[in-house]
Design an enzyme around this catalytic site. Structure first.
Site, PDB file in Angstrom:
ATOM      1  N   GLU A   1      22.967  20.495 -17.095  1.00 40.48           N
ATOM      2  CA  GLU A   1      22.907  19.285 -17.957  1.00 40.48           C
ATOM      3  C   GLU A   1      23.537  19.383 -19.237  1.00 40.48           C
ATOM      4  OE1 GLU A   1      20.335  20.732 -16.427  1.00 40.48           O
ATOM      5  OE2 GLU A   1      19.155  19.410 -15.557  1.00 40.48           O
TER       6      GLU A   1
ATOM      7  N   GLU B   1      14.862  22.060 -11.123  1.00 47.22           N
ATOM      8  CA  GLU B   1      13.758  22.066 -11.343  1.00 47.22           C
ATOM      9  C   GLU B   1      12.550  21.616 -10.432  1.00 47.22           C
ATOM     10  OE1 GLU B   1      15.494  19.225 -14.384  1.00 47.22           O
ATOM     11  OE2 GLU B   1      14.460  20.203 -16.002  1.00 47.22           O
TER      12      GLU B   1
ATOM     13  N   ALA C   1      19.369  15.029 -10.812  1.00 48.79           N
ATOM     14  CA  ALA C   1      18.990  13.798 -10.771  1.00 48.79           C
ATOM     15  C   ALA C   1      20.241  12.877 -10.939  1.00 48.79           C
ATOM     16  CB  ALA C   1      18.316  13.437 -12.387  1.00 48.79           C
TER      17      ALA C   1
ATOM     18  N   GLY D   1      17.917  18.682 -12.005  1.00 51.59           N
ATOM     19  CA  GLY D   1      16.734  18.213 -11.502  1.00 51.59           C
ATOM     20  C   GLY D   1      16.411  18.942 -10.128  1.00 51.59           C
TER      21      GLY D   1
HETATM   22  C1  HXC Z   1      24.977  11.324  -8.753  1.00 57.88           C
HETATM   23  C2  HXC Z   1      26.333  13.015  -7.534  1.00 57.88           C
HETATM   24  C3  HXC Z   1      25.484  14.162  -8.253  1.00 57.88           C
HETATM   25  C4  HXC Z   1      24.642  13.829  -9.063  1.00 57.88           C
HETATM   26  C5  HXC Z   1      27.064  14.793  -6.853  1.00 57.88           C
HETATM   27  N1  HXC Z   1      27.112  13.445  -6.790  1.00 57.88           N
HETATM   28  N2  HXC Z   1      25.917  15.106  -7.747  1.00 57.88           N
HETATM   29  N3  HXC Z   1      25.999  11.798  -7.761  1.00 57.88           N
HETATM   30  N4  HXC Z   1      24.225  12.245  -9.288  1.00 57.88           N
HETATM   31  N5  HXC Z   1      23.538  14.583  -9.634  1.00 57.88           N
HETATM   32  C6  HXC Z   1      27.973  12.661  -5.913  1.00 57.88           C
HETATM   33  C7  HXC Z   1      29.428  12.876  -6.386  1.00 57.88           C
HETATM   34  O1  HXC Z   1      29.601  11.844  -7.326  1.00 57.88           O
HETATM   35  C8  HXC Z   1      30.213  12.616  -5.067  1.00 57.88           C
HETATM   36  O2  HXC Z   1      29.968  11.116  -4.880  1.00 57.88           O
HETATM   37  C9  HXC Z   1      29.323  13.243  -3.976  1.00 57.88           C
HETATM   38  O3  HXC Z   1      28.069  13.348  -4.680  1.00 57.88           O
HETATM   39  C10 HXC Z   1      29.718  14.534  -3.512  1.00 57.88           C
HETATM   40  O4  HXC Z   1      30.030  15.369  -4.742  1.00 57.88           O
HETATM   41  P1  HXC Z   1      31.415  15.984  -5.354  1.00 57.88           P
HETATM   42  O5  HXC Z   1      31.461  16.169  -6.671  1.00 57.88           O
HETATM   43  O6  HXC Z   1      32.430  15.457  -4.554  1.00 57.88           O
HETATM   44  O7  HXC Z   1      31.351  17.400  -4.459  1.00 57.88           O
HETATM   45  P2  HXC Z   1      31.991  18.899  -5.046  1.00 57.88           P
HETATM   46  O8  HXC Z   1      33.271  18.912  -5.395  1.00 57.88           O
HETATM   47  O9  HXC Z   1      31.343  19.859  -3.786  1.00 57.88           O
HETATM   48  O10 HXC Z   1      30.770  19.403  -6.333  1.00 57.88           O
HETATM   49  C11 HXC Z   1      29.540  19.513  -5.827  1.00 57.88           C
HETATM   50  C12 HXC Z   1      28.824  19.820  -7.420  1.00 57.88           C
HETATM   51  C13 HXC Z   1      28.999  18.378  -8.217  1.00 57.88           C
HETATM   52  C14 HXC Z   1      29.361  20.877  -8.417  1.00 57.88           C
HETATM   53  C15 HXC Z   1      27.370  19.811  -7.319  1.00 57.88           C
HETATM   54  O11 HXC Z   1      28.990  17.207  -7.448  1.00 57.88           O
HETATM   55  C16 HXC Z   1      28.433  18.437  -9.544  1.00 57.88           C
HETATM   56  O12 HXC Z   1      29.022  19.030 -10.593  1.00 57.88           O
HETATM   57  N6  HXC Z   1      27.440  17.428  -9.556  1.00 57.88           N
HETATM   58  C17 HXC Z   1      26.620  17.198 -10.645  1.00 57.88           C
HETATM   59  C18 HXC Z   1      25.609  18.141 -10.969  1.00 57.88           C
HETATM   60  C19 HXC Z   1      24.957  18.038 -12.181  1.00 57.88           C
HETATM   61  O13 HXC Z   1      25.369  17.916 -13.373  1.00 57.88           O
HETATM   62  N7  HXC Z   1      23.487  18.072 -12.152  1.00 57.88           N
HETATM   63  C20 HXC Z   1      22.746  17.576 -13.101  1.00 57.88           C
HETATM   64  C21 HXC Z   1      22.664  16.356 -13.160  1.00 57.88           C
HETATM   65  S1  HXC Z   1      21.457  15.738 -14.889  1.00 57.88           S
HETATM   66  P3  HXC Z   1      31.481  10.370  -4.424  1.00 57.88           P
HETATM   67  O14 HXC Z   1      30.807   8.873  -4.465  1.00 57.88           O
HETATM   68  O15 HXC Z   1      32.416  10.561  -5.570  1.00 57.88           O
HETATM   69  O16 HXC Z   1      31.771  11.112  -3.184  1.00 57.88           O
HETATM   70  C22 HXC Z   1      19.954  16.245 -14.320  1.00 57.88           C
HETATM   71  C23 HXC Z   1      18.893  15.910 -15.111  1.00 57.88           C
HETATM   72  C24 HXC Z   1      17.458  16.274 -14.830  1.00 57.88           C
HETATM   73  O17 HXC Z   1      19.523  16.795 -13.260  1.00 57.88           O
HETATM   74  C25 HXC Z   1      16.489  15.371 -15.744  1.00 57.88           C
HETATM   75  C26 HXC Z   1      15.304  15.377 -15.077  1.00 57.88           C
HETATM   76  C27 HXC Z   1      15.086  14.517 -13.781  1.00 57.88           C
END
Ligand code: HXC
Length: 272
Positions: free
Chosen positions: A146, A126, A80, A123
């Protein structure tokens, strides 16, 4: 009519050669591509609305017999959209009721085959688990990170992952936030098949086309029956998970976890 969307791409692909006979119905598969490449297909609300609209359109279209849902080779979806969620409170997030959009995916009657490569996290994982068959690329990784943001899965992760992996593996993944490789996911039954990155999408489409050639009414009722075996007490579990997810938006740890992600630093959690 072909809709144009901002965050997804859609297409129909014909199954087999047209016979030219007037009484032969047109048979297609529908393909939906998640498409927010700059943020690894992070699932914001606008994308989810578009996705569900596209799935519902394909579900209504008699020429479409099965649907493939995919992202890019680098990311199915990295979760998400954290930026969109970071300032939410328990009340604001409950009132927005964004999960009403997610819930509509459960009503799609045609089979949805996920073609997953790269990140399928939070998400994204999911959403993938809401699909009916999963074809992964060798580079795919699956996880519920998360916990690293001070929250928990909110779109079915604690329920669907536990049903597939069992209590202990699901606990490990959800409590550590560590991802699984494609091979591990295959061994654990989280995905149907792993294919090279050049082939996973074609394999998913081939499976969709194989299913598209079956009786559409039998396919629909078969999907419904399989889901019945799976979804019984799921509804209660989903409601429970959702309340806990919402509740965490009252915590300082959620604010810190999401802020730290955006500031590209490690979060410091206090348990408050
Ligand atoms: C918003 C995101 C994002 C996310 C990545 N980006 N994931 N933006 N929400 N979930 C953005 C980063 O901020 C970055 O933007 C760009 O995408 C590229 O990501 P990087 O981090 O630079 O890439 P990398 O170093 O290759 O790392 C990839 C990654 C990392 C390991 C996937 O991005 C990451 O840890 N993302 C978050 C994963 C996460 O925690 N997901 C769960 C979210 S909570 P910029 O602007 O900096 O270039 C969730 C709750 C669900 O899903 C609830 C129900 C709906």
């Amino acid at each position: 009519m072909t809709m144009t969307y901002k965050n997804i791409l859609t297409a129909k692909e014909a199954v087999g050669a047209k016979s030219g006979k007037a009484d032969q119905p047109e048979i297609n598969i529908g393909v939906v591509n998640l498409h927010r490449p700059t943020v690894l297909n992070a699932l914001n609300h606008e994308l989810m609305e578009e996705l569900v609209t596209a799935l519902e359109d394909f579900d209504r279209d008699d020429s479409v017999r099965a649907i493939v849902l995919t992202g890019s080779d680098r990311a199915f979806a990295a979760g998400a959209d954290i930026k969109e969620m970071s300032d939410e409170t328990t009340v604001s997030i409950m009132l927005k009721d964004r999960f009403a959009t997610w819930d509509r995916i459960k009503n799609i009657k045609k089979p949805i085959i996920a073609a997953v490569s790269g990140f399928a996290l939070g998400g994204g994982c999911e959403l993938m688990m809401m699909c009916d068959i999963i074809i992964a690329s060798e580079t795919a990784q699956f996880g519920q990170p998360e916990i690293n943001l001070g929250v928990i899965p909110g779109a079915g992760g604690t329920q669907r992952m536990t049903r597939v992996l069992g209590k202990y593996k699901a606990m490990e993944l959800i409590l550590t936030g560590r991802p699984l490789t494609a091979r591990e996911a295959l061994e654990m039954g989280l995905v149907n098949k792993v294919a090279p990155v050049e082939l996973y999408l074609e394999e998913a489409k081939a499976m969709a086309k194989e299913i598209a050639a079956k009786s559409p009414i039998a396919v629909k009722l078969a999907k419904e029956a399989v889901l019945k075996s799976f979804d019984g007490p799921l509804q209660e579990g989903l409601q429970f998970e959702r309340k806990n997810f919402y509740m965490l938006f009252s915590s300082e740890d959620q604010k810190e976890g999401m802020k730290a992600f955006m500031e590209k630093r490690k979060a410091t959690f206090t348990g408050k």
